[in-house]
Scaffold this motif. Structure first.
Motif, short mmCIF file in Angstrom:
data_model
loop_
_atom_site.label_atom_id
_atom_site.label_comp_id
_atom_site.label_asym_id
_atom_site.label_seq_id
_atom_site.Cartn_x
_atom_site.Cartn_y
_atom_site.Cartn_z
N ARG A 115 0.95 -1.18 0.04
CA ARG A 115 -0.14 -0.04 0.08
C ARG A 115 0.96 1.17 0.01
NH1 ARG A 115 -3.36 -1.30 3.96
NH2 ARG A 115 -2.01 -0.24 5.69
N LEU A 116 0.65 2.19 -0.95
CA LEU A 116 1.23 3.34 -1.08
C LEU A 116 0.89 4.40 -0.16
CD1 LEU A 116 1.77 1.71 -3.74
CD2 LEU A 116 2.69 3.84 -4.85
N GLU A 117 1.42 4.50 0.74
CA GLU A 117 1.13 5.82 1.85
C GLU A 117 1.23 7.09 1.39
OE1 GLU A 117 -0.93 4.45 3.92
OE2 GLU A 117 -0.18 2.58 4.41
N ALA A 118 0.31 8.07 1.99
CA ALA A 118 0.31 9.38 1.68
C ALA A 118 1.59 10.12 1.67
CB ALA A 118 -0.67 10.22 2.15
N ASP A 119 2.37 9.71 2.83
CA ASP A 119 3.89 10.21 3.12
C ASP A 119 4.74 9.70 2.31
OD1 ASP A 119 3.89 7.55 4.12
OD2 ASP A 119 4.40 8.45 6.38
N GLY A 120 4.51 8.68 1.27
CA GLY A 120 5.47 8.10 0.34
C GLY A 120 6.24 6.80 0.87
N THR A 121 5.76 6.49 2.28
CA THR A 121 6.18 5.15 2.53
C THR A 121 5.23 3.91 2.09
OG1 THR A 121 4.86 5.16 4.67
CG2 THR A 121 6.88 6.10 4.61
N LEU A 122 5.75 2.87 2.18
CA LEU A 122 5.10 1.52 1.72
C LEU A 122 4.65 0.79 2.97
CD1 LEU A 122 7.37 0.60 -1.14
CD2 LEU A 122 5.48 2.28 -1.23
N THR A 123 3.51 0.25 3.04
CA THR A 123 2.78 -0.73 3.76
C THR A 123 2.95 -2.00 3.42
OG1 THR A 123 1.80 0.99 5.27
CG2 THR A 123 1.27 -1.40 5.54
N VAL A 124 3.42 -3.11 3.64
CA VAL A 124 3.79 -4.30 3.01
C VAL A 124 3.12 -5.56 3.86
CG1 VAL A 124 5.51 -6.02 2.28
CG2 VAL A 124 6.05 -3.85 2.20
N GLY A 125 2.35 -6.46 3.24
CA GLY A 125 2.04 -7.69 3.83
C GLY A 125 1.74 -8.91 2.90
N VAL A 126 1.43 -9.81 3.22
CA VAL A 126 1.20 -10.99 2.22
C VAL A 126 -0.05 -11.15 1.89
CG1 VAL A 126 3.14 -12.34 3.12
CG2 VAL A 126 0.81 -12.82 4.13
#
Length: 127
Positions: A18-29
């Motif tokens: 998931r591309l977050e608004a602050d430019g970070t990425l959230t990762v899962g399976v």
């Protein structure tokens, strides 16, 4: 049939991003991955501060059937990990897209353009 949300990006190795608004990425399976693995019983997640390369094995997921590596979708620095899923690994089976594993600050924001969209991932996992 696995659930594949349209608002996420995916890898061929079954991670969702998931591309977050602050430019970070959230990762899962992905839901497909958790269904193939069966009951998840253990997760080993990367520590915050770890620098990873794209495609690097940086976490482990174990189920009653198998153990599998989880790969960094892009190069970057791990900025957080979800310790609640290590305490309750079955949450990955309950809702794979809510049970995020770690967050990344990408080294190059443009690297996410190489990730699969929902349609591309659906094609990848088609029987």
């Amino acid at each position: 049939m696995s659930t594949i949300p349209n608002d996420l990006k995916y890898t061929k190795s079954h991670e969702w991003i998931r591309l977050e608004a602050d430019g970070t990425l959230t990762v899962g399976v992905t839901d497909h991955a958790q269904a193939a693995l069966g009951d998840v019983v253990f997760l080993e997640l990367p520590e915050a501060g770890r620098v990873v390369s794209a495609g690097e094995a940086c976490a482990v997921i174990e189920s009653v059937k198998a153990a599998s590596d989880i790969y960094a979708p892009v190069a970057g620095e791990v900025i957080a990990r979800n310790d609640s899923v290590t305490d309750a690994p079955e949450s990955v089976n309950a809702d794979a897209y809510a049970a995020w594993l770690f967050k990344l600050k990408p080294a190059n924001a443009g690297d996410t353009s190489a990730l699969l969209d929902a349609a591309g991932y659906a094609t990848e996992i088609a029987d």
